[in-house]
Design a protein around this motif. Structure first.
Motif, PDB file in Angstrom:
ATOM      1  N   MET A   1      50.434  -0.758  84.633  1.00 51.75           N
ATOM      2  CA  MET A   1      50.650   0.442  84.520  1.00 51.75           C
ATOM      3  C   MET A   1      49.212   1.197  84.303  1.00 51.75           C
ATOM      4  N   GLU A   2      48.743   2.146  85.328  1.00 51.54           N
ATOM      5  CA  GLU A   2      47.648   2.908  85.323  1.00 51.54           C
ATOM      6  C   GLU A   2      47.574   4.128  84.137  1.00 51.54           C
ATOM      7  N   ILE A   3      46.517   4.279  83.513  1.00 48.29           N
ATOM      8  CA  ILE A   3      46.909   5.232  82.379  1.00 48.29           C
ATOM      9  C   ILE A   3      45.358   6.138  82.549  1.00 48.29           C
TER      10      ILE A   3
ATOM     11  N   LEU B   1      40.735  15.882  86.855  1.00 46.45           N
ATOM     12  CA  LEU B   1      41.466  15.976  88.096  1.00 46.45           C
ATOM     13  C   LEU B   1      40.990  14.971  89.247  1.00 46.45           C
ATOM     14  N   LYS B   2      39.514  14.931  89.004  1.00 47.60           N
ATOM     15  CA  LYS B   2      38.941  14.051  90.347  1.00 47.60           C
ATOM     16  C   LYS B   2      39.455  12.305  89.997  1.00 47.60           C
ATOM     17  N   ILE B   3      39.440  11.888  88.753  1.00 40.87           N
ATOM     18  CA  ILE B   3      39.785  10.666  88.374  1.00 40.87           C
ATOM     19  C   ILE B   3      41.184  10.565  88.840  1.00 40.87           C
ATOM     20  N   PHE B   4      42.204  11.436  88.579  1.00 39.02           N
ATOM     21  CA  PHE B   4      43.449  11.568  88.945  1.00 39.02           C
ATOM     22  C   PHE B   4      43.864  11.444  90.357  1.00 39.02           C
ATOM     23  N   ALA B   5      43.096  12.023  91.232  1.00 38.41           N
ATOM     24  CA  ALA B   5      43.088  11.979  92.755  1.00 38.41           C
ATOM     25  C   ALA B   5      42.801  10.570  93.160  1.00 38.41           C
ATOM     26  N   GLU B   6      41.803   9.989  92.475  1.00 42.98           N
ATOM     27  CA  GLU B   6      41.456   8.709  92.949  1.00 42.98           C
ATOM     28  C   GLU B   6      42.361   7.378  92.527  1.00 42.98           C
ATOM     29  N   GLN B   7      42.785   7.658  91.374  1.00 39.70           N
ATOM     30  CA  GLN B   7      43.572   6.634  90.448  1.00 39.70           C
ATOM     31  C   GLN B   7      44.782   6.505  90.724  1.00 39.70           C
ATOM     32  N   LYS B   8      45.552   7.798  90.997  1.00 42.67           N
ATOM     33  CA  LYS B   8      47.178   8.073  90.808  1.00 42.67           C
ATOM     34  C   LYS B   8      47.563   7.358  89.847  1.00 42.67           C
TER      35      LYS B   8
ATOM     36  N   ALA C   1      49.079  21.870  85.185  1.00 37.47           N
ATOM     37  CA  ALA C   1      49.599  22.535  86.031  1.00 37.47           C
ATOM     38  C   ALA C   1      49.367  22.086  87.399  1.00 37.47           C
ATOM     39  N   ARG C   2      47.869  21.729  87.582  1.00 34.08           N
ATOM     40  CA  ARG C   2      47.335  21.280  88.784  1.00 34.08           C
ATOM     41  C   ARG C   2      47.935  19.786  89.267  1.00 34.08           C
ATOM     42  N   ILE C   3      48.078  19.114  88.082  1.00 30.92           N
ATOM     43  CA  ILE C   3      48.710  17.776  88.358  1.00 30.92           C
ATOM     44  C   ILE C   3      50.025  17.941  88.823  1.00 30.92           C
TER      45      ILE C   3
END
Length: 97
Positions: free
Chosen positions: A1-3, A37-44, A64-66
């Motif tokens: 699981m990615e956190i 947000l940058k890490i979120f886009a890369e890591q999912k 909200a953006r996620i």
């Protein structure tokens, strides 16, 4: 699981990461909303542990953006905050779809 851990206080972020990695989870940390947000886009990630009071974009805006991004499966979001007033919970719930 990615956190993804979004926390501006290094000691708190490091402690959370330490315990989660000890249990076998893969973690990345962000210290502000824009980095998150940058890490979120890369890591999912599968889970986002999100402090509401981070610099840049606050936690509510990050949430909200996620949530606005189309994905096959939305990540779980765990709010981590010292704020516990009823109005804070109402505002957070309004960011959900």
């Amino acid at each position: 699981m990615e956190i993804l851990i979004v926390e501006d206080e290094a000691e708190i972020a490091n402690l959370i990461q330490l315990y989660l990695e000890k249990e076998g989870f893969t973690c990345r940390c962000a210290r502000d909303g824009l980095s998150a947000l940058k890490i979120f886009a890369e890591q999912k990630p599968d889970l986002v542990i999100l402090d509401l009071l981070v610099p840049g974009l606050d936690g509510l805006e990050v949430c909200a953006r996620i949530r606005s991004r189309p994905r096959d499966k939305d990540p779980y979001i765990l709010m981590l905050t010292a704020r516990g007033e009823e109005i804070d919970r109402i505002v957070w719930l309004s960011t959900r779809r």
